[in-house]
Scaffold this active site. Structure first.
Site, PDB file in Angstrom:
ATOM      1  N   HIS A  12      50.138   1.054  -5.488  1.00  0.00           N
ATOM      2  CA  HIS A  12      49.481   1.299  -4.208  1.00  0.00           C
ATOM      3  C   HIS A  12      48.857  -0.021  -3.752  1.00  0.00           C
ATOM      4  O   HIS A  12      47.906  -0.504  -4.369  1.00  0.00           O
ATOM      5  CB  HIS A  12      48.425   2.392  -4.349  1.00  0.00           C
ATOM      6  CG  HIS A  12      49.006   3.700  -4.786  1.00  0.00           C
ATOM      7  ND1 HIS A  12      48.364   4.544  -5.662  1.00  0.00           N
ATOM      8  CD2 HIS A  12      50.182   4.300  -4.466  1.00  0.00           C
ATOM      9  CE1 HIS A  12      49.117   5.613  -5.861  1.00  0.00           C
ATOM     10  NE2 HIS A  12      50.225   5.478  -5.148  1.00  0.00           N
ATOM     11  N   GLU A  33      45.114  -1.100  -3.560  1.00  0.00           N
ATOM     12  CA  GLU A  33      44.336  -1.079  -4.802  1.00  0.00           C
ATOM     13  C   GLU A  33      44.389  -2.457  -5.446  1.00  0.00           C
ATOM     14  O   GLU A  33      44.955  -2.670  -6.514  1.00  0.00           O
ATOM     15  CB  GLU A  33      44.859   0.027  -5.712  1.00  0.00           C
ATOM     16  CG  GLU A  33      44.670   1.404  -5.078  1.00  0.00           C
ATOM     17  CD  GLU A  33      45.420   2.528  -5.781  1.00  0.00           C
ATOM     18  OE1 GLU A  33      45.891   2.328  -6.923  1.00  0.00           O
ATOM     19  OE2 GLU A  33      45.547   3.610  -5.174  1.00  0.00           O
ATOM     20  N   HIS A  61      45.470   0.998 -11.469  1.00  0.00           N
ATOM     21  CA  HIS A  61      45.209   1.570 -10.151  1.00  0.00           C
ATOM     22  C   HIS A  61      43.733   1.449  -9.772  1.00  0.00           C
ATOM     23  O   HIS A  61      42.892   1.036 -10.568  1.00  0.00           O
ATOM     24  CB  HIS A  61      45.585   3.060 -10.146  1.00  0.00           C
ATOM     25  CG  HIS A  61      47.048   3.330 -10.099  1.00  0.00           C
ATOM     26  ND1 HIS A  61      47.725   3.625  -8.940  1.00  0.00           N
ATOM     27  CD2 HIS A  61      47.971   3.341 -11.083  1.00  0.00           C
ATOM     28  CE1 HIS A  61      49.001   3.815  -9.209  1.00  0.00           C
ATOM     29  NE2 HIS A  61      49.175   3.647 -10.502  1.00  0.00           N
ATOM     30  N   GLU A  64      42.310   3.762 -13.961  1.00  0.00           N
ATOM     31  CA  GLU A  64      41.708   3.776 -12.631  1.00  0.00           C
ATOM     32  C   GLU A  64      40.403   2.991 -12.621  1.00  0.00           C
ATOM     33  O   GLU A  64      39.596   3.085 -13.547  1.00  0.00           O
ATOM     34  CB  GLU A  64      41.426   5.209 -12.180  1.00  0.00           C
ATOM     35  CG  GLU A  64      42.652   6.094 -12.062  1.00  0.00           C
ATOM     36  CD  GLU A  64      43.437   5.849 -10.784  1.00  0.00           C
ATOM     37  OE1 GLU A  64      42.997   5.028  -9.946  1.00  0.00           O
ATOM     38  OE2 GLU A  64      44.494   6.496 -10.606  1.00  0.00           O
TER      39      GLU A  64
END
Length: 376
Positions: free
Chosen positions: A166, A169, A259, A335
């Site tokens: 993504h 990010e 991410h 994350e």
């Protein structure tokens, strides 16, 4: 007031600049997609004045919960990024204001990681005798898909790292840079010992087209790459197709997909408990990985995160689930927050590129401890 986003990763639309206190803006959608949240623009005005900005379509963005307790980042030199007081209003707009100490300020959703820096990272890494640069193919826009092979490919253990599926990010590529730099440090005993047993395949940016275009989540064709892993195509998602084919050639013993999360103000991982082949062995590897990482970097925690998938209910279009099932290996999504880390807040910078970089370096610690346990 002059607003400009016509540069690498730029994204904003000026609606009006009628008064100093209310310069109104909108975030444009991703290329060929309805996702939107990433913004990055330059504001030029008279120094010594305070200016107010309002993003009118914040309520229409992809992750509205991400605006709660969020603070915009700003920079005068594009090197040091600091947080700016920000309010998610009752009208669901995003407001922030700033006193201009210099005439030109950059504002962004998170500290940017430019395509130029990406190219510099790749070129610098290949200068090491430990690293090979490979081009797997090309993206939708014709950019190179860069793979860094760090270590000796004859080694039995195969470690795969991907970042920035993504594009908004950006903390993911900062994290990848930290991991790469530590692996290439010939004075780092842990890195040298790890490379005695394993080779690393690192894709520092899976989505270079979306990164350059200023997208949040999509590639140039509008595909969310982290929903393409079960059936990618060279037309819609060549980035995933090319990496997946390379993984099949090398095998995978451990995989980390890096991410950022819009809403949760924590660093955490998501595992593969929902894939059909999930086993006690994989669970033990996951638990030990988390325990070791938490012990060497308190920015990481395991209390807050995503709900775990029910057995057999994993979404195999997602990278870590597909890899975990295909190769029956340790496979994690890592994350990091767009906001601050609520456990260890830093009012000046919040979560940052630097903290992401340091986290990337410490990811080698659990991999080093687990390298002999990855295969039966």
């Amino acid at each position: 007031m002059k607003i400009n986003s016509s540069f690498d990763s730029g994204n904003i639309e000026l609606v009006s600049a009628d008064t100093l206190s209310n310069i109104t803006l909108k975030i444009r959608t991703d290329s060929n997609s309805e996702f939107k949240q990433w913004f990055h623009f330059k504001a030029h005005a008279e120094s010594g004045q305070s200016y107010g900005f309002e993003i009118l379509n914040a309520k229409d963005c992809s992750y509205v919960d991400g605006w709660e307790n969020y603070q915009v980042v700003a920079s005068y030199d594009r090197q040091y990024w600091f947080r700016v007081d920000t309010e998610f209003t009752s009208e669901k707009t995003l407001k922030f204001k700033h006193h201009f100490e210099q005439a030109t300020v950059y504002f962004s959703y998170f500290e940017p990681y430019s395509y130029e820096r990406h190219q510099n990272l790749v070129q610098a890494a290949q200068l090491s005798d430990l690293c090979q640069h490979k081009i797997l193919g090309h993206t939708v826009d014709g950019r190179d898909m860069d793979l860094l092979v760090i270590g000796d490919e004859s080694k039995e253990r195969k470690m795969w790292i991907t970042a920035r599926q993504h594009p908004g990010e950006t903390m993911a590529e900062w994290c990848a840079e930290g991991l790469i730099d530590r692996l290439l440090d010939e004075n780092d005993a842990l890195a040298r010992s790890l490379l005695d047993k394993a080779v690393f395949y690192v894709v520092p940016n899976m989505n270079v087209d979306g990164s350059y275009r200023g997208n949040l989540r999509s590639n140039a064709a509008g595909a969310n790459l982290n929903r393409e892993w079960q059936n990618p195509s060279m037309e819609k998602s060549p980035e995933v197709y090319l990496v997946r084919e390379q993984m099949k050639q090398t095998g995978v013993d451990a995989y980390l997909d890096l991410h950022g999360d819009e809403a949760l103000p924590y660093v955490f991982v998501a595992g593969t408990e929902g894939v059909p082949s999930y086993s006690d062995k994989i669970k033990a590897l996951e638990d030990e990985f988390k325990r070791i990482l938490e012990s060497v970097n308190p920015d990481f925690q395991d209390k807050f995160g995503y709900d775990k998938d029910e057995p057999g209910k994993a979404n195999l279009t997602v990278a870590n689930s597909w890899v975990g099932e295909e190769f029956k290996c340790l496979s994690y999504t890592l994350e990091m927050p767009f906001k601050d880390n609520a456990n260890l807040p830093n009012k000046e910078t919040g979560w940052s590129g630097e903290r992401s970089y340091i986290l990337g370096q410490t990811l080698l610690n659990p991999l080093y401890q687990l390298v002999d346990k990855l295969r039966a």
